[in-house]
Design a protein around this motif. Structure first.
Motif, PDB file in Angstrom:
ATOM      1  N   VAL A  89       3.004  49.038  43.705  1.00 23.42           N
ATOM      2  CA  VAL A  89       3.032  49.555  45.077  1.00 23.42           C
ATOM      3  C   VAL A  89       1.638  50.075  45.428  1.00 23.42           C
ATOM      4  N   HIS A  90       1.137  49.706  46.600  1.00 16.10           N
ATOM      5  CA  HIS A  90      -0.120  50.232  47.139  1.00 16.10           C
ATOM      6  C   HIS A  90       0.211  51.079  48.357  1.00 16.10           C
ATOM      7  N   MET A  91      -0.390  52.260  48.439  1.00 19.70           N
ATOM      8  CA  MET A  91      -0.218  53.099  49.627  1.00 19.70           C
ATOM      9  C   MET A  91      -1.563  53.710  50.006  1.00 19.70           C
ATOM     10  N   LEU A  92      -1.849  53.761  51.299  1.00 20.54           N
ATOM     11  CA  LEU A  92      -3.003  54.467  51.812  1.00 20.54           C
ATOM     12  C   LEU A  92      -2.460  55.668  52.573  1.00 20.54           C
ATOM     13  N   LEU A  93      -2.741  56.859  52.069  1.00 23.54           N
ATOM     14  CA  LEU A  93      -2.184  58.095  52.618  1.00 23.54           C
ATOM     15  C   LEU A  93      -3.275  58.944  53.245  1.00 23.54           C
ATOM     16  N   GLU A  94      -2.910  59.668  54.287  1.00 23.40           N
ATOM     17  CA  GLU A  94      -3.790  60.696  54.833  1.00 23.40           C
ATOM     18  C   GLU A  94      -3.076  62.032  54.656  1.00 23.40           C
TER      19      GLU A  94
END
Length: 79
Positions: free
Chosen positions: A63-68
């Motif tokens: 799983v890839h996630m880009l979080l702020e």
């Protein structure tokens, strides 16, 4: 380039984190509806924590996630 910043009472920030994780032994278990349900759960949990998911991709074995994340909240609590 259009950069947007967020702010709270103390800071102005743009803290983005790329988080990747995989199941044990990288087995391909995120298939046949499991990926759809995982996406729903992650979106719901992120909303409860006030974390913005900018991008999310669920592959069969990771799983890839880009979080702020607010820097005062911390990435360790989001993960």
């Amino acid at each position: 380039m259009n950069t947007t910043y967020k702010s709270n009472n103390n800071v102005v920030y743009s803290c983005k984190y790329h988080v990747v994780w995989c199941p044990k032994y990288r087995r391909k278990v995120l298939i046949n509806g499991v990926d759809v349900r995982l996406k729903e759960l992650l979106t719901e949990y992120a909303a409860n924590l006030s974390v913005d998911i900018l991008e999310m991709e669920i592959m069969p074995d990771h799983v890839h996630m880009l979080l702020e994340v607010d820097p005062q909240f911390g990435i360790h609590k989001a993960v």
